[in-house]
Structure formats: C-alpha cells, structure tokens
Design a protein around this motif. Structure first.
Motif, PDB file in Angstrom:
ATOM      1  N   TRP A 288       0.852  -1.194   0.000  1.00 28.84           N
ATOM      2  CA  TRP A 288       0.000   0.000   0.000  1.00 28.84           C
ATOM      3  C   TRP A 288       0.886   1.242   0.000  1.00 28.84           C
ATOM      4  CZ3 TRP A 288      -4.475   1.855  -1.162  1.00 28.84           C
ATOM      5  CH2 TRP A 288      -4.915   3.073  -0.640  1.00 28.84           C
ATOM      6  N   CYS A 289       0.685   2.104  -1.007  1.00 33.00           N
ATOM      7  CA  CYS A 289       1.443   3.356  -1.115  1.00 33.00           C
ATOM      8  C   CYS A 289       0.679   4.444  -0.372  1.00 33.00           C
ATOM      9  CB  CYS A 289       1.625   3.750  -2.574  1.00 33.00           C
ATOM     10  SG  CYS A 289       2.501   2.512  -3.546  1.00 33.00           S
ATOM     11  N   PRO A 290       1.181   4.895   0.782  1.00 25.06           N
ATOM     12  CA  PRO A 290       0.402   5.816   1.614  1.00 25.06           C
ATOM     13  C   PRO A 290       0.555   7.287   1.254  1.00 25.06           C
ATOM     14  CG  PRO A 290       2.410   5.192   2.764  1.00 25.06           C
ATOM     15  CD  PRO A 290       2.437   4.478   1.436  1.00 25.06           C
ATOM     16  N   GLU A 291       1.432   7.621   0.287  1.00 24.13           N
ATOM     17  CA  GLU A 291       1.628   9.026  -0.051  1.00 24.13           C
ATOM     18  C   GLU A 291       0.315   9.654  -0.489  1.00 24.13           C
ATOM     19  OE1 GLU A 291       4.918   9.927  -2.686  1.00 24.13           O
ATOM     20  OE2 GLU A 291       5.822   7.998  -2.188  1.00 24.13           O
ATOM     21  N   LYS A 292       0.132  10.919  -0.128  1.00 20.29           N
ATOM     22  CA  LYS A 292      -1.138  11.602  -0.382  1.00 20.29           C
ATOM     23  C   LYS A 292      -1.490  11.620  -1.862  1.00 20.29           C
ATOM     24  CE  LYS A 292      -3.630  15.754   1.042  1.00 20.29           C
ATOM     25  NZ  LYS A 292      -3.543  17.052   1.760  1.00 20.29           N
ATOM     26  N   LYS A 293      -0.479  11.790  -2.732  1.00 15.77           N
ATOM     27  CA  LYS A 293      -0.736  11.870  -4.166  1.00 15.77           C
ATOM     28  C   LYS A 293      -0.952  10.498  -4.795  1.00 15.77           C
ATOM     29  CE  LYS A 293       1.778  16.188  -4.997  1.00 15.77           C
ATOM     30  NZ  LYS A 293       2.882  16.829  -5.753  1.00 15.77           N
ATOM     31  N   LYS A 294      -0.662   9.439  -4.066  1.00 19.38           N
ATOM     32  CA  LYS A 294      -0.799   8.090  -4.625  1.00 19.38           C
ATOM     33  C   LYS A 294      -1.979   7.362  -3.991  1.00 19.38           C
ATOM     34  CE  LYS A 294       4.104   7.650  -5.788  1.00 19.38           C
ATOM     35  NZ  LYS A 294       5.343   6.866  -5.576  1.00 19.38           N
ATOM     36  N   ARG A 295      -1.783   6.880  -2.771  1.00 21.78           N
ATOM     37  CA  ARG A 295      -2.810   6.145  -2.043  1.00 21.78           C
ATOM     38  C   ARG A 295      -3.463   5.068  -2.910  1.00 21.78           C
ATOM     39  NH1 ARG A 295      -3.396   7.408   2.764  1.00 21.78           N
ATOM     40  NH2 ARG A 295      -5.407   6.378   3.005  1.00 21.78           N
ATOM     41  N   HIS A 296      -2.646   4.094  -3.282  1.00 18.06           N
ATOM     42  CA  HIS A 296      -3.135   2.962  -4.058  1.00 18.06           C
ATOM     43  C   HIS A 296      -2.267   1.744  -3.764  1.00 18.06           C
ATOM     44  CE1 HIS A 296      -0.347   4.796  -7.339  1.00 18.06           C
ATOM     45  NE2 HIS A 296       0.346   3.971  -6.594  1.00 18.06           N
ATOM     46  N   TRP A 297      -2.755   0.576  -4.181  1.00 12.93           N
ATOM     47  CA  TRP A 297      -1.970  -0.644  -4.098  1.00 12.93           C
ATOM     48  C   TRP A 297      -1.056  -0.722  -5.317  1.00 12.93           C
ATOM     49  CZ3 TRP A 297      -1.884  -3.149   0.311  1.00 12.93           C
ATOM     50  CH2 TRP A 297      -2.996  -3.117   1.153  1.00 12.93           C
ATOM     51  N   ALA A 298       0.146  -1.218  -5.115  1.00 13.71           N
ATOM     52  CA  ALA A 298       1.094  -1.332  -6.222  1.00 13.71           C
ATOM     53  C   ALA A 298       2.090  -2.437  -5.911  1.00 13.71           C
ATOM     54  CB  ALA A 298       1.831  -0.015  -6.444  1.00 13.71           C
ATOM     55  N   PHE A 299       2.788  -2.895  -6.933  1.00 12.24           N
ATOM     56  CA  PHE A 299       3.859  -3.857  -6.716  1.00 12.24           C
ATOM     57  C   PHE A 299       5.103  -3.112  -6.232  1.00 12.24           C
ATOM     58  CE2 PHE A 299       1.332  -5.791 -10.228  1.00 12.24           C
ATOM     59  CZ  PHE A 299       0.804  -6.833  -9.474  1.00 12.24           C
ATOM     60  N   PRO A 300       5.924  -3.736  -5.392  1.00  8.48           N
ATOM     61  CA  PRO A 300       7.154  -3.080  -4.938  1.00  8.48           C
ATOM     62  C   PRO A 300       7.985  -2.620  -6.138  1.00  8.48           C
ATOM     63  CG  PRO A 300       6.784  -5.111  -3.706  1.00  8.48           C
ATOM     64  CD  PRO A 300       5.768  -5.087  -4.810  1.00  8.48           C
ATOM     65  N   SER A 301       8.425  -1.369  -6.107  1.00  6.51           N
ATOM     66  CA  SER A 301       9.177  -0.837  -7.244  1.00  6.51           C
ATOM     67  C   SER A 301       9.956   0.391  -6.824  1.00  6.51           C
ATOM     68  CB  SER A 301       8.231  -0.479  -8.398  1.00  6.51           C
ATOM     69  OG  SER A 301       7.368   0.577  -8.020  1.00  6.51           O
ATOM     70  N   GLY A 302      10.897   0.792  -7.662  1.00 11.04           N
ATOM     71  CA  GLY A 302      11.662   1.997  -7.385  1.00 11.04           C
ATOM     72  C   GLY A 302      12.691   2.265  -8.459  1.00 11.04           C
ATOM     73  N   ASP A 303      13.256   3.464  -8.413  1.00 12.83           N
ATOM     74  CA  ASP A 303      14.255   3.877  -9.396  1.00 12.83           C
ATOM     75  C   ASP A 303      15.602   3.206  -9.129  1.00 12.83           C
ATOM     76  OD1 ASP A 303      12.266   5.535 -10.271  1.00 12.83           O
ATOM     77  OD2 ASP A 303      13.541   7.304 -10.416  1.00 12.83           O
ATOM     78  N   ILE A 304      16.390   3.124 -10.182  1.00 12.61           N
ATOM     79  CA  ILE A 304      17.765   2.671 -10.021  1.00 12.61           C
ATOM     80  C   ILE A 304      18.525   3.704  -9.183  1.00 12.61           C
ATOM     81  CG2 ILE A 304      17.732   1.465 -12.230  1.00 12.61           C
ATOM     82  CD1 ILE A 304      19.406   3.766 -13.402  1.00 12.61           C
ATOM     83  N   ILE A 305      19.498   3.246  -8.421  1.00 19.00           N
ATOM     84  CA  ILE A 305      20.410   4.135  -7.690  1.00 19.00           C
ATOM     85  C   ILE A 305      21.818   3.741  -8.110  1.00 19.00           C
ATOM     86  CG2 ILE A 305      21.250   4.886  -5.436  1.00 19.00           C
ATOM     87  CD1 ILE A 305      18.530   4.403  -4.284  1.00 19.00           C
ATOM     88  N   ARG A 306      22.399   4.533  -8.972  1.00 16.67           N
ATOM     89  CA  ARG A 306      23.685   4.174  -9.569  1.00 16.67           C
ATOM     90  C   ARG A 306      24.820   4.186  -8.549  1.00 16.67           C
ATOM     91  NH1 ARG A 306      24.994   8.223 -12.736  1.00 16.67           N
ATOM     92  NH2 ARG A 306      26.738   7.069 -13.640  1.00 16.67           N
TER      93      ARG A 306
END
Length: 568
Positions: free
Chosen positions: A179-197
C-alpha cells in the motif's frame, strides 16, 4: 564572442538520486558544491549536518556566478524541467571542473550526482533523453529490449518486483501488493523503485534492493528467504530459472521512464505463510516492526536520521495478496481500494510472455487468444484503422512513423478536417492491421491517441470497430438570416457533458452562444445556439460526424423541438 560561445556549455546537474537528502536536510546544489570543495576535502559520507569552512574567494565567486545563471535561467524557463535537475547555461571549463566534483560525493542514501551537457532550450523530454543517453554510453547495462510489438532497446530507469504465489492443486495465482500511503498516490502497487547508480550495478541489484527495503526488511527476510530463486549477479547473465520471468514494458508516456521492467518471481511457501500470519479480517497484512533502527514514512520529523545516522527508511507498512483471474486478467482484492492504474492495465492486456509463465507455475492450460479482428472481416481488406486524439501539429509522416517504428508498414494516411484530430490509416495485410490495433493508447507527438478498427459507418461497425470519419459535405440548404441560429444534435454518447458539447462545435470554428444539454424530454440530445449564420452553416456540415465513437445527427430544430426545452 563567437569563440567564447563555442567554449561555453549548458550543463544539467542530475540530483534525483539525492532528492530526499536535499529535502530532508534542507540543503541545495550550492551547499553541495561548498561541501565538495572544503579546504580539508569532502567528508567520506556527506550527512548534511556538517559545519562548512570558508572557501577561497575565487571558489565562492565561481559558485555564486553559477547560482545566478541557474536562477535567471529557471525564472525564464519555468516549465522546462519537472524533476530535480538543475540547468546552468554558459558554463566554462573552470566551472565545469567545479561541478564535476559533485560526482564523487557519497551519501547514506547511496545516491549519485551526475553532470551532463544539454541544449539550453531543451524541453523536459529532451533533457531526460540526454541524461539516459549519457548514462547508457557509460553503463550500457541499463539498456533493455522491450517486449511486445516493435521491440526497442531503451533505458530502464526503474524496476518493479511482482511476487507470485501459485497453487497447482487449486490452480490459483496470487500476487503481492504493498500500500502506497503518499497523499498523491494512495493505491496498491507492486514493490518498485528507481535505479540508484551509487549502489546498483545493474537492474538485478535494483530489484533486490527495492524488495528488501520495501518488504524484506520489515519481516527480517532475505531475498532467498522470500523467493525460490536468486537473481543473477552480473547483467550479462540470463534469467534461466523457471521461477522468474522478466517482462519489459514500453511506457506510453516514456520521458522519465522509457521502459518499466517487471520481475515476476515465485515466492517460497514460507514467505507466503509468514505474511498471511499478519493479515487482518479484510486481508490486509500489517508489517511487523523491524528489529533494527528505522524511520517510518509517517515520522518525517525523524527523516534526517536516515542521512545523518544511516538508519533505514520504511516507506510501507501494509500489504495484501490479491487473486488473479487467469482467463480475464482481472485482479481481485478484498478491501475495495484501487490498484495502481499501470499495474492493473498490464494484467488486463494479458501479455503472452507473462501468461505463459503464470500458466506453467499454476499448472494451467495456455490461454487461447482471441483475435482483435472480427470474424467477418473481409480477407481482401480494407486493412484500416481510425486514429483519434491526434496532436494538431502531427503530420502524415509523424503518423506513419508511429506505426513504422514498431515494424508495421503503412500503406496510406488520410487526416480529416471533420472531425478534427482524426485520421484513417491503411495497411498492407491482416497481420499488420492486428499489430496496429495493439498500439492504441500510446503517445504521438504530445498526445495519447486511440487506434480502433475502421468501419465506414456506425451501422457497419461490428464488435471492436469504430465508425470511420469519412469527409463530410458542406451544408448547402436554406438558412434563416435572422437569429436565433440553432441546431439540435442527437445520438450523443452518454459520457458527453454540457461543456464537451460546446467545445465540440467551438473546436470546429463555430462561434457558440449557448448550450442546452441535456434536453428535458430527450436523452442524449442537446440544443446549441450560435452567434452568426456562418457558424450555423458550419455546424450543419458536421451532420454524421463521429464524436466520442458515435455518429451524431445534427439538424435544424422544429417547433416541437423548441417547445421541448432543455436543462443545464
């Protein structure tokens, strides 16, 4: 001055990977430049709480000049870039050397700063493209070939992990969401994120790190505790284990994210049963508290500890298992909250590679795919589609490229004035036509277009076909020279609003005076009044135009129509 201009460059400083550091520690690019040029050298790890020592006057002067040019450029280009990317024009060699020192800074968040050259007037999309081109030329492991029609080799800025539980006895498939709790999101999603070089050598590292930070850390579990197979260490190694599948989706609005790689990985029985132990009555899994020091997403006052002390940040504390209906691609959850739109859309499309993988895990028969084409489509054509929502600046060549860059040869393109922003595109054969229909919903120039099967009229349109926008004839009948100049329009789609109706005529050079919609005694119909007789004549010429997928009927109102009145 020409020589001086040739010796200067417009540079971008990519700060996205340290964006949370800058926000949480209330620092900026100019503070980073000063910490990078401390008399004793930069710290081994920049924490944000360092006390800065005075810099040599010439160094301070360079930083101030860079800052002034950046601020002036930002004020003159307010919508140029929508990310933590600082644009600085007129950079000379001495200044570039100062900026390049930022690339050596290290942080607890593992982020890396990059400096690269751009065009001064480049738009947001061009800036991201230049960044991706710069990094891929240095580190080609971030380039992946997309799946689906028209495979492309593109930069991968992120990774998504889809934990899969398959029960062969029950022939069931379950997927793990957070569950993504951020105010602009607030939805279910699969775990994900940006690359960190700064810490990821490749996308395998990104997937491992993201899942550990978002899920594994809370449960005290490693990747091998959660999944039946490990991911490779080197980017050159292939994924060969039957428990994992990589699907690389071409993104529709792919500026920041040209692709979205999905790692589907089968979970262990232990991980599935462990997570189910923390479910409530609604099927929501409440994460246990980790044993080690951490900061939670709802305790932002403590966020500086992540950067100063290096403690973990937990962005999620709830998850759920959802069921996947294999035959339809529908995802079913118990709590009624929405799922991330792009994730849900991926499953609705039922990509062949993913569906074959899921079938093998759950012991299901491969999906029998139905064609997007109607069974009664003539074998000799025409093999045509209708495209709507076309950008006003798009040329016939742009439309051809939209298909041809996906290896679909175009026979002919015909754009229409009525209705605007639509076209008919002809192809050479059935195979090309079916591939073309799969490209609906992607961006052409600056707008997302819709691609549907062509039909000459609503009456001729079968399942999945859209009435064609054939050129309409100007109205040549008699019209009164005295107001009111009105038409009645019928057969409107149920989604049409009063404003939609006004803009339908306004966009087609009809000066609208008033709109009555909906009419009290007639559903899906409206009355529109215009300023002059020429607007009325143009409006009458729109009879049988296709609007929102329906062929509308436009006529002069009768006395009975006038008595019917309207609302809205």
């Amino acid at each position: 001055t020409a020589v001086a201009a040739a010796e200067t460059q417009t540079l971008s400083v990519f700060l996205e990977e340290v964006a949370f550091f800058l926000e949480d520690m209330q620092r900026d690019l100019w503070w980073l430049l000063r910490i990078a040029h401390q008399p004793a050298g930069p710290p081994a790890l920049v924490k944000g709480d360092e006390e800065l020592q005075p810099l040599p006057e010439e160094t301070e002067a360079i930083i101030e000049r860079l800052r002034e040019r950046h601020v002036q450029h930002a004020e003159e280009h307010t919508n140029q870039v929508r990310a933590k990317i600082a644009i600085i024009p007129g950079v000379v060699a001495e200044e570039r050397a100062l900026l390049n020192s930022l690339k050596t800074l290290k942080f607890h968040c593992k982020g890396k700063i990059e400096v690269f050259q751009v065009m001064k007037e480049a738009r947001n999309a061009a800036i991201w493209t230049k960044y991706h081109d710069t990094i891929s030329s240095l580190e080609p492991q971030w380039l992946l070939k997309t799946d689906g029609p028209g495979q492309k080799l593109l930069f991968s800025q992120c990774a998504t992990i889809v934990p899969v539980y398959a029960d062969k006895q029950k022939r069931e498939i379950k997927l793990f969401n957070v569950w993504c709790p951020e105010k602009k999101k607030r939805h279910w999603a699969f775990p994900s994120g940006d690359i960190i070089r700064g810490c990821d050598r490749n996308l395998y590292d990104t997937a491992r790190r993201e899942f550990h930070q978002e899920v594994g850390l809370s449960f005290g579990l490693s990747w091998s505790d959660c999944f039946v197979c490990d991911l490779p260490e080197e980017h050159t190694e292939e994924l060969s284990h039957p428990g994992v599948c990589l699907y690389v989706q071409l993104e529709k609005d792919g500026h920041r994210y040209p692709t979205r790689p999905y790692f589907f990985v089968q979970v262990t029985e232990d991980f599935y049963s462990t997570t189910r132990c923390y479910e409530d009555a609604n099927g929501v899994i409440h994460f246990p508290k980790p044993d080690r020091e951490h900061v939670k997403w709802d305790d932002l006052a403590s966020a500086p500890r992540v950067h100063v002390e290096g403690v973990d940040f937990l962005g999620y504390d709830e998850a759920r298992w959802v069921s996947l209906e294999y035959e339809t691609g529908k995802i079913v959850g118990d709590d009624g909250k929405q799922m991330r739109k792009d994730d849900a859309e991926l499953f609705r499309r039922q990509p062949e590679r993913i569906w074959e993988y899921l079938a093998s895990l759950a012991g299901l028969d491969p999906l029998v795919r139905t064609s997007l084409l109607p069974a009664d489509l003539p074998a000799d054509g025409p093999f045509s589609v209708r495209m709507t929502g076309i950008d006003k600046a798009a040329t016939d060549e742009n439309i051809s490229q939209y298909f041809e860059e996906n290896n679909i040869a175009v026979k002919n393109v015909e754009q229409f004035d009525v209705p605007k922003h639509s076209a008919r595109i002809d192809f050479h054969d059935l195979a090309a036509l079916e591939q073309a229909l799969q490209l609906s919903g992607r961006n052409l120039c600056r707008r997302k277009v819709k691609v549907e099967l062509w039909a000459d009229s609503v009456a001729d349109a079968g399942a999945g076909a859209a009435a064609g926008a054939r050129p309409l004839k100007p109205y040549e009948g008699p019209l009164s020279d005295t107001p009111p100049f009105k038409v009645i329009i019928r057969s409107l789609d149920k989604s049409v609003t009063r404003d939609d109706l006004g803009y339908f005529f306004w966009d087609r050079e009809c000066q609208v005076k008033a709109v009555e919609y909906p009419l009290k005694n007639e559903r899906h119909a409206g009355m529109v009044e215009f300023d002059d007789v020429e607007s009325l004549r143009r409006a009458m010429g729109l009879n049988k135009a296709v609007y929102k997928g329906r062929e509308v009927a436009i006529d002069l109102p009768t006395a009975r129509d006038e008595r019917g009145g309207g609302g809205g």
